[in-house]
Design an enzyme around this catalytic site. Structure first.
Site, PDB file in Angstrom:
ATOM      1  N   THR A  75      -6.890 -25.632 -22.697  1.00 40.64           N
ATOM      2  CA  THR A  75      -5.430 -25.459 -22.695  1.00 40.64           C
ATOM      3  C   THR A  75      -5.001 -24.592 -21.512  1.00 40.64           C
ATOM      4  OG1 THR A  75      -5.368 -25.677 -25.077  1.00 40.64           O
ATOM      5  CG2 THR A  75      -3.456 -24.637 -24.049  1.00 40.64           C
ATOM      6  N   TYR A 128     -10.165 -17.177 -24.346  1.00 41.11           N
ATOM      7  CA  TYR A 128      -8.774 -16.821 -24.053  1.00 41.11           C
ATOM      8  C   TYR A 128      -8.694 -16.001 -22.762  1.00 41.11           C
ATOM      9  CZ  TYR A 128      -3.993 -15.190 -24.918  1.00 41.11           C
ATOM     10  OH  TYR A 128      -2.644 -14.921 -24.817  1.00 41.11           O
ATOM     11  N   TYR A 142      -2.930 -22.330  -5.733  1.00 39.12           N
ATOM     12  CA  TYR A 142      -1.859 -23.306  -5.441  1.00 39.12           C
ATOM     13  C   TYR A 142      -0.784 -22.663  -4.563  1.00 39.12           C
ATOM     14  CZ  TYR A 142      -3.088 -27.476  -8.179  1.00 39.12           C
ATOM     15  OH  TYR A 142      -3.681 -28.627  -8.638  1.00 39.12           O
ATOM     16  N   HIS A 164       4.709 -17.062 -37.179  1.00 35.81           N
ATOM     17  CA  HIS A 164       4.204 -17.781 -38.346  1.00 35.81           C
ATOM     18  C   HIS A 164       3.586 -16.777 -39.338  1.00 35.81           C
ATOM     19  CE1 HIS A 164       2.015 -20.691 -40.729  1.00 35.81           C
ATOM     20  NE2 HIS A 164       2.724 -21.633 -40.143  1.00 35.81           N
TER      21      HIS A 164
HETATM   22  N1  UDP Z   1       0.059 -33.927 -12.680  1.00 39.13           N
HETATM   23  C1  UDP Z   1       0.917 -34.011 -13.765  1.00 39.13           C
HETATM   24  N2  UDP Z   1       2.227 -34.329 -13.518  1.00 39.13           N
HETATM   25  C2  UDP Z   1       2.711 -34.538 -12.264  1.00 39.13           C
HETATM   26  C3  UDP Z   1       1.819 -34.420 -11.172  1.00 39.13           C
HETATM   27  C4  UDP Z   1       0.497 -34.104 -11.414  1.00 39.13           C
HETATM   28  O1  UDP Z   1       0.537 -33.821 -14.901  1.00 39.13           O
HETATM   29  O2  UDP Z   1       3.906 -34.807 -12.143  1.00 39.13           O
HETATM   30  C5  UDP Z   1      -1.345 -33.610 -12.923  1.00 39.13           C
HETATM   31  C6  UDP Z   1      -2.266 -34.654 -12.389  1.00 39.13           C
HETATM   32  O3  UDP Z   1      -2.773 -35.417 -13.480  1.00 39.13           O
HETATM   33  C7  UDP Z   1      -3.349 -33.910 -11.675  1.00 39.13           C
HETATM   34  C8  UDP Z   1      -2.977 -32.451 -11.779  1.00 39.13           C
HETATM   35  O4  UDP Z   1      -1.649 -32.417 -12.220  1.00 39.13           O
HETATM   36  O5  UDP Z   1      -4.586 -34.086 -12.346  1.00 39.13           O
HETATM   37  C9  UDP Z   1      -3.107 -31.716 -10.491  1.00 39.13           C
HETATM   38  O6  UDP Z   1      -2.258 -32.324  -9.542  1.00 39.13           O
HETATM   39  P1  UDP Z   1      -2.518 -32.154  -7.991  1.00 39.13           P
HETATM   40  O7  UDP Z   1      -1.476 -32.934  -7.270  1.00 39.13           O
HETATM   41  O8  UDP Z   1      -2.657 -30.732  -7.636  1.00 39.13           O
HETATM   42  O9  UDP Z   1      -3.981 -32.754  -7.816  1.00 39.13           O
HETATM   43  P2  UDP Z   1      -4.497 -34.200  -7.512  1.00 39.13           P
HETATM   44  O10 UDP Z   1      -3.559 -35.186  -8.149  1.00 39.13           O
HETATM   45  O11 UDP Z   1      -4.503 -34.268  -6.026  1.00 39.13           O
HETATM   46  O12 UDP Z   1      -5.845 -34.201  -8.128  1.00 39.13           O
END
Ligand code: UDP
Ligand code: UDP
Length: 308
Positions: A75, A128, A142, A164
């Site tokens: 998570t 955690y 990032y 809760h």
């Molecule tokens: N991701 C998402 N929603 C978005 C764009 C990306 O959930 O709108 C997820 C996607 O599945 C990816 C992760 O975020 O595995 C990381 O994205 P990033 O662009 O950094 O990495 P890449 O796609 O290049 O592996």
């Protein structure tokens, strides 16, 4: 959080898998046309269109996060990757709810943001602690690598209405026990300390942090520096509930931190924020909430039948 953002005039997409939260808590918002609910788990990718993201996902109570530790790490880590990917695609501000647990069982007191912590990497709390630490690493990578607009908040013990009754953390446990006249379960001798922050103060701090200029990334400690021993907390709650509950001592959990208090100088300077609701006021409001909840027969019965 959702209520505050809606009342500030935002449109809110609330994402929850309801592992520890309940629909009931957001029920008053379900009819609001600025509110949308998605049942979704952040460990899976999420494609929505938004301009800011608050990543608050992850159970925070030791009982719940230790129930399925592998899922807890996923998570925090997969969840952070997906939400950062989402923020990257949308060029959106993203705020991470990190935690005082990144300091572990701290050797430095009070804790300042530049302290690297004292964390066991292989214990029962590690899923955690290390999950949240890794999420911080991802946020800052990032930021460095993709220039994302990040905000990292280190949240210290927060409590309040809508917890809760089975949350398992100390404030809700003690209040429910005191109201039901059950023994108060003190783990160890209760000399360990925490510093408790009322939920409204925390929400206000998070909203302020989200609104800071791009060059403010944190990490920033958010919490109430008023420190109290768990034994004193038990006595305070018994008094405020007019309860006759006895205090019983149980076993101290493994790696339970001995002391915790945030140094909030950074939050004060950068957010012009400090908590406004003291422990007595916050506990009184929380007790009133649980008192109402326990007046419902079904809730009361399920708690009275509970062997704990
Ligand atoms: N991701 C998402 N929603 C978005 C764009 C990306 O959930 O709108 C997820 C996607 O599945 C990816 C992760 O975020 O595995 C990381 O994205 P990033 O662009 O950094 O990495 P890449 O796609 O290049 O592996
Ligand atoms: N604690 C306790 N009785 C309880 C629950 C917790 O004495 O029923 C103690 C716990 O050992 C810890 C402190 O209260 O020292 C705070 O625990 P909690 O689970 O609320 O949060 P933590 O800060 O440990 O994540």
């Amino acid at each position: 959080m959702c209520e505050r953002l809606i009342s500030d005039g935002h449109q809110v997409v609330c994402v929850d898998n309801f592992f520890t939260g309940t629909r009931r808590n957001i029920e008053p918002l379900l009819d609001d046309r600025n509110f949308e609910l998605l049942r979704h788990d952040v460990t899976f990718p999420l494609y929505v269109e938004v301009d800011s993201i608050y990543n608050l996902a992850c159970p925070a109570s030791p009982v719940h996060y230790q129930h399925d530790p592998v899922q807890t790490t996923k998570t925090s880590v997969h969840g952070a990757i997906n939400m950062l990917g989402l923020a990257k695609r949308l060029k959106a501000m993203i705020l991470q709810a990190s935690t005082s647990e990144v300091y572990g069982d701290p050797e430095k007191h009070p804790q300042t943001e530049d302290y690297w912590g004292n964390v066991n990497p292989i214990g029962p709390r590690s899923c955690y602690d290390e999950g949240k630490r890794c999420a911080e690493t991802l946020f800052f990578d990032y930021w460095r690598q993709h220039r994302l607009q990040i905000k990292v908040a280190r949240i210290f013990n927060t409590y309040g209405p809508r917890m809760h009754p089975h949350d398992g953390r100390v404030v809700s446990n003690f209040i429910v026990q005191a109201l039901l006249g059950k023994p108060i379960t003190l783990y160890g001798n209760g000399s360990q300390t925490r510093s408790f922050c009322y939920v409204d103060d925390m929400v206000d701090a998070l909203v302020r942090l989200a609104a800071t200029p791009d060059d403010v990334t944190g990490p920033v400690n958010l919490g109430n520096p008023a420190e109290i021993s768990i034994q004193e907390l038990a006595r305070t709650i018994i008094d405020l509930c007019n309860s006759r509950s006895a205090i019983v001592c149980g076993k101290r959990p493994v790696d339970d931190p001995c002391r915790r208090r945030p140094d909030i100088a950074c939050a004060e300077a950068v957010l012009s924020w400090r908590p406004r609701i003291g422990l007595t006021e916050g506990l009184t409001r929380t007790i009133a909430y649980f008192d109402r909840l326990l007046s419902e027969d079904a809730v009361r019965r399920s708690l009275l039948d509970d062997p704990d």
